[in-house]
Design an enzyme around this catalytic site. Structure first.
Site, PDB file in Angstrom:
ATOM      1  N   GLU A 133      -5.400  -4.152   5.313  1.00 54.83           N
ATOM      2  CA  GLU A 133      -4.181  -4.091   4.507  1.00 54.83           C
ATOM      3  C   GLU A 133      -3.895  -2.641   4.126  1.00 54.83           C
ATOM      4  O   GLU A 133      -4.707  -2.009   3.441  1.00 54.83           O
ATOM      5  CB  GLU A 133      -4.317  -4.929   3.238  1.00 54.83           C
ATOM      6  CG  GLU A 133      -4.369  -6.416   3.473  1.00 54.83           C
ATOM      7  CD  GLU A 133      -4.398  -7.202   2.165  1.00 54.83           C
ATOM      8  OE1 GLU A 133      -3.788  -8.269   2.120  1.00 54.83           O
ATOM      9  OE2 GLU A 133      -5.036  -6.742   1.187  1.00 54.83           O
ATOM     10  N   CYS A 134      -2.780  -2.104   4.535  1.00 55.51           N
ATOM     11  CA  CYS A 134      -2.298  -0.774   4.184  1.00 55.51           C
ATOM     12  C   CYS A 134      -3.340   0.293   4.526  1.00 55.51           C
ATOM     13  O   CYS A 134      -3.398   0.755   5.658  1.00 55.51           O
ATOM     14  CB  CYS A 134      -1.884  -0.717   2.720  1.00 55.51           C
ATOM     15  SG  CYS A 134      -0.763   0.664   2.358  1.00 55.51           S
ATOM     16  N   GLY A 135      -4.197   0.700   3.592  1.00 57.37           N
ATOM     17  CA  GLY A 135      -5.248   1.645   3.925  1.00 57.37           C
ATOM     18  C   GLY A 135      -6.137   1.132   5.030  1.00 57.37           C
ATOM     19  O   GLY A 135      -6.640   1.911   5.857  1.00 57.37           O
TER      20      GLY A 135
ATOM     21  N   MET B 111      -4.412   1.774   8.241  1.00 54.71           N
ATOM     22  CA  MET B 111      -4.535   3.190   8.578  1.00 54.71           C
ATOM     23  C   MET B 111      -5.888   3.478   9.226  1.00 54.71           C
ATOM     24  O   MET B 111      -5.982   4.198  10.222  1.00 54.71           O
ATOM     25  CB  MET B 111      -4.339   4.033   7.318  1.00 54.71           C
ATOM     26  CG  MET B 111      -2.936   3.913   6.732  1.00 54.71           C
ATOM     27  SD  MET B 111      -2.824   4.355   4.984  1.00 54.71           S
ATOM     28  CE  MET B 111      -3.117   6.115   5.067  1.00 54.71           C
TER      29      MET B 111
ATOM     30  N   THR C 268      -1.686  -4.804   8.394  1.00 54.53           N
ATOM     31  CA  THR C 268      -0.365  -4.884   7.761  1.00 54.53           C
ATOM     32  C   THR C 268      -0.209  -3.775   6.729  1.00 54.53           C
ATOM     33  O   THR C 268      -1.189  -3.283   6.177  1.00 54.53           O
ATOM     34  CB  THR C 268      -0.147  -6.231   7.045  1.00 54.53           C
ATOM     35  OG1 THR C 268      -0.973  -6.289   5.877  1.00 54.53           O
ATOM     36  CG2 THR C 268      -0.470  -7.398   7.953  1.00 54.53           C
TER      37      THR C 268
END
Length: 440
Positions: free
Chosen positions: A314-316, A319, A415
């Site tokens: 999720e997000c981080g 990445m 995501t």
């Protein structure tokens, strides 16, 4: 458990400091306090957790629905729940502080900046109270805490100006030492910049804890069923360090109901533990590019993901699962290389909103055609390969690119959105993990 909401007149009025001072004052009076946060934020709750020594509950109507909101509230423990609001009391179209207070049927204590006012503090509070009637909402603005108010004549002037049905519940004196440093995404985390305990206790002394407890109310129970999640007979590895620190307590609780949860710290050199699935929460990977680029855990995740290990980022986490991460000042590091994307940080945020996705196919967190609600807030953007595959169409929000989110490769999904376990996403993830051969 009775509770009340501390709401601001606007962002930046000092809600977090007022909340922490209130928690400390109630603790000083001998009460066990359950902190909570209206809205999807991770940072303010980290400060609550440090002061209250118990995880803060997330209360967001968009993420959880009314039944889920009430369930999450009642999973808390303590004598009284102190809920910090988000932005100003009425701000936000998906889950404002007012909407959360109304859904829980608990009173609102308005935090008003009193630095340069007395009677005007009362006028402001009265306007917020009467606005609820004007928009036909059942919101009980019951009292006021005067932020940055001096004692003596200043405090007395505020108290005397308030109408009878707006209680004066004390003040937070001007205390420069209680300013929390900030950066992109918000304040520093509670573990990074804890407030001085003695100073915080002093700030809470002028609060009227007995009156705060008198106005607190217990919310109604949820009317829906709280279905237990089936055992996945699996081990879930959850990244837990300064780079991966954005996770809801309810998420870890839900995972632990059905599986063995083991944590690891990629930035500290930990390798990926033996596991049947991986959860990489959000956080600040951009502040730890060098450590992540050298992390054996990311190398192992890359190898295991290509063998079909379910991985959710999720997000981080998205990445870290990408090919590379480049900071705003040009520092570049190789990441896990699972997802066909390169991520770059920017000086301004790229997305901030509650979001809704529609699943294009069966995926780790949703079934084909189902809807999933979450929240996105990030300063990065992802450049993806032309043949990249996405699990979701974005119905509301920005997503990764071209109104799509859920970048997918093997059995890995990344995501930009964070979701709450009340969405059912983590039950679906546990189901997917449970279909894996058990790793010994």
């Amino acid at each position: 458990m009775k509770g009340f909401v501390l709401a601001g007149t606007k962002s930046g009025v000092g809600k977090t400091v007022a909340t922490l001072a209130t928690i400390r004052a109630l603790q000083g009076a001998g009460h066990a306090v359950q902190p909570a946060k209206a809205g999807p934020d991770f940072i303010d709750p980290s400060h609550h957790t440090v002061v209250a020594d118990t995880p803060s509950r997330t209360l967001d109507l968009w993420l959880e629905g009314e039944d889920g909101l009430r369930r999450n509230y009642h999973r808390g423990t303590g004598d009284v729940c102190v809920v910090e609001g988000v932005m100003g009391l009425y701000d936000g179209d998906c889950s404002s502080t007012a909407m959360v207070a109304e859904a829980l049927d608990i009173p609102v204590v308005l935090v008003v900046d009193a630095k340069a006012g007395m009677e005007s503090v009362a006028a402001t509070a009265l306007g917020f109270q009467e606005y609820a009637s004007a928009i036909d909402r059942d919101i009980d603005v019951a009292g006021v805490i005067a932020q940055r108010a001096h004692g003596g004549r200043h405090a007395e002037g505020i108290r005397d100006a308030l109408p009878d049905d707006l209680a004066y519940l004390g003040r937070i004196p001007p205390t420069p030492d209680l300013e929390i440093p900030d950066r992109h995404l918000g304040l520093h985390m509670g573990s990074e910049s804890p407030l001085d305990d003695e100073t915080l206790s002093g700030a809470g002394e002028p609060l009227r804890t007995d009156q705060l407890l008198d106005i607190a109310r217990e919310p109604p129970e949820s009317t829906g069923d709280d279905e237990p999640v089936a055992s996945a007979d699996a081990r879930i590895a959850v990244a837990d360090d300064a780079a991966f620190c954005f996770r809801y307590p309810a998420t870890i609780e839900r995972l632990r109901e059905a599986a063995d949860v083991v944590t690891f710290a990629p930035t500290a050199g930990d390798d990926l533990p033996d596991c049947d699935g991986v959860y990489l929460p959000g956080g600040y990977p951009e502040l730890h590019v060098e450590e992540l680029a050298e992390s054996p855990a990311l190398d192992t995740i890359g190898d295991r993901a290509s063998d079909g290990l379910p991985v959710l980022g999720e997000c981080g986490g998205l990445m870290a699962l990408s090919e590379s991460l480049t900071t705003a000042d040009g520092q570049r590091g190789e990441m896990a290389g699972v997802l066909p994307s390169d991520v770059e940080m920017h000086d301004r945020y790229q997305a901030l909103d509650h979001v809704e996705f529609r699943a294009k196919t069966d995926t780790l967190t949703a079934s084909d055609g189902s809807y999933l609600r979450g929240h996105e807030f990030h300063y990065s953007s992802a450049s993806v390969d032309r043949d990249a595959t996405f699990a979701f169409d974005v119905e509301r929000g920005d997503g990764i690119v071209d109104e799509q989110d859920g970048l997918t490769e093997y059995r890995t999904v990344g995501t930009y959105a964070h979701v709450h376990p009340e969405s059912g996403a983590f039950d679906r993830f546990l189901d997917a993990v449970g279909t894996q051969p058990r790793t010994k």
